[in-house]
Design a protein around this motif. Structure first.
Motif, PDB file in Angstrom:
ATOM      1  N   ILE A  15       0.526  -0.767  -0.232  1.00  0.00           N
ATOM      2  CA  ILE A  15       0.325  -0.216   0.159  1.00  0.00           C
ATOM      3  C   ILE A  15       0.917   2.058  -0.123  1.00  0.00           C
ATOM      4  CG2 ILE A  15      -1.586   1.080   1.582  1.00  0.00           C
ATOM      5  CD1 ILE A  15      -2.663  -1.748   2.711  1.00  0.00           C
ATOM      6  N   PHE A  16       2.458   1.648   0.733  1.00  0.00           N
ATOM      7  CA  PHE A  16       2.940   1.874   0.556  1.00  0.00           C
ATOM      8  C   PHE A  16       3.557   2.509  -0.445  1.00  0.00           C
ATOM      9  CE2 PHE A  16       7.244   3.625   1.405  1.00  0.00           C
ATOM     10  CZ  PHE A  16       6.488   5.308   2.252  1.00  0.00           C
ATOM     11  N   ILE A  17       4.290   1.900  -0.519  1.00  0.00           N
ATOM     12  CA  ILE A  17       4.692   1.731  -2.300  1.00  0.00           C
ATOM     13  C   ILE A  17       3.778   1.786  -3.804  1.00  0.00           C
ATOM     14  CG2 ILE A  17       5.557   0.162  -4.555  1.00  0.00           C
ATOM     15  CD1 ILE A  17       6.659  -1.564  -2.025  1.00  0.00           C
ATOM     16  N   GLY A  18       2.512   1.684  -3.439  1.00  0.00           N
ATOM     17  CA  GLY A  18       1.048   2.012  -4.088  1.00  0.00           C
ATOM     18  C   GLY A  18       1.084   3.706  -4.116  1.00  0.00           C
ATOM     19  N   ILE A  19       0.977   4.209  -3.011  1.00  0.00           N
ATOM     20  CA  ILE A  19       0.910   5.222  -2.415  1.00  0.00           C
ATOM     21  C   ILE A  19       1.589   6.089  -2.889  1.00  0.00           C
ATOM     22  CG2 ILE A  19       0.542   7.712  -1.222  1.00  0.00           C
ATOM     23  CD1 ILE A  19      -1.219   5.185   0.699  1.00  0.00           C
ATOM     24  N   ALA A  20       3.164   5.800  -3.098  1.00  0.00           N
ATOM     25  CA  ALA A  20       3.996   6.557  -3.135  1.00  0.00           C
ATOM     26  C   ALA A  20       4.499   6.636  -5.043  1.00  0.00           C
ATOM     27  CB  ALA A  20       6.117   6.118  -2.937  1.00  0.00           C
ATOM     28  N   VAL A  21       4.169   6.109  -5.569  1.00  0.00           N
ATOM     29  CA  VAL A  21       3.920   5.893  -7.182  1.00  0.00           C
ATOM     30  C   VAL A  21       2.620   6.371  -7.521  1.00  0.00           C
ATOM     31  CG1 VAL A  21       3.377   4.642  -8.988  1.00  0.00           C
ATOM     32  CG2 VAL A  21       5.013   3.678  -7.477  1.00  0.00           C
ATOM     33  N   VAL A  22       1.970   6.669  -7.055  1.00  0.00           N
ATOM     34  CA  VAL A  22       0.468   6.787  -7.533  1.00  0.00           C
ATOM     35  C   VAL A  22       0.640   8.845  -7.344  1.00  0.00           C
ATOM     36  CG1 VAL A  22      -1.488   8.326  -6.859  1.00  0.00           C
ATOM     37  CG2 VAL A  22      -0.943   5.626  -7.002  1.00  0.00           C
ATOM     38  N   PHE A  23       1.506   9.266  -6.055  1.00  0.00           N
ATOM     39  CA  PHE A  23       1.891  10.613  -5.849  1.00  0.00           C
ATOM     40  C   PHE A  23       2.431  11.330  -6.488  1.00  0.00           C
ATOM     41  CE2 PHE A  23       4.477  13.488  -3.484  1.00  0.00           C
ATOM     42  CZ  PHE A  23       3.080  14.786  -3.149  1.00  0.00           C
ATOM     43  N   GLY A  24       4.022  10.186  -6.755  1.00  0.00           N
ATOM     44  CA  GLY A  24       4.924  10.892  -7.976  1.00  0.00           C
ATOM     45  C   GLY A  24       4.577  10.642  -8.838  1.00  0.00           C
ATOM     46  N   MET A  25       3.292   9.853  -9.620  1.00  0.00           N
ATOM     47  CA  MET A  25       2.915  10.054 -10.676  1.00  0.00           C
ATOM     48  C   MET A  25       1.564  11.778 -11.083  1.00  0.00           C
ATOM     49  SD  MET A  25       4.468   8.349 -13.247  1.00  0.00           S
ATOM     50  CE  MET A  25       3.728   7.656 -14.408  1.00  0.00           C
TER      51      MET A  25
END
Length: 123
Positions: A15-25
């Motif tokens: 979940i943390f990795i997903g949030i980081a990727v979505v926030f970056g994009m």
């Protein structure tokens, strides 16, 4: 583990990795949409310390430069190993001294080889 299966233990990390990727994009996309984009000729030129380009940057360098650069890195690594060894010298005993002598001997063989190949000139 309390009866939990292993994949559930990794769920917060995913979940943390997903949030980081979505926030970056989302940040990149929002920046592209909001920032002004008015390119002109001077803005599109490559920038190199404010100096105008006078020739192609892809020129051939003698192999000697690369060997000297590798020797610089090797001797930097040597210092990284020798300083902690020197701090703990008394507690390491004879075995520590023997290991450091072998290490320095290997480096000296490499230095001698580079000198014999003509990469180093000490004249």
């Amino acid at each position: 583990m309390g009866g939990e299966t292993t994949p559930l233990n990794y769920l917060p990390i995913l979940i943390f990795i997903g949030i980081a990727v979505v926030f970056g994009m989302a940040s990149l996309l929002l920046g592209k949409l909001v920032r002004p984009s008015r390119p002109y000729r001077a803005k599109l030129n490559p920038y190199e310390s404010g100096s105008p380009l006078f020739s192609d940057a892809r020129i051939q360098f003698p192999i000697r430069y690369y060997i000297i650069a590798m020797l610089f890195v090797i001797f930097d690594i040597e210092v990284i190993f020798i300083i902690p060894w020197a701090v703990r010298f008394q507690s390491l005993g004879f075995l520590g001294l023997a290991e450091m002598l072998v290490f320095i001997a290997i480096l000296l063989v490499g230095l001698w080889y580079a000198w014999k190949k003509g990469a180093l000139e000490w004249d």
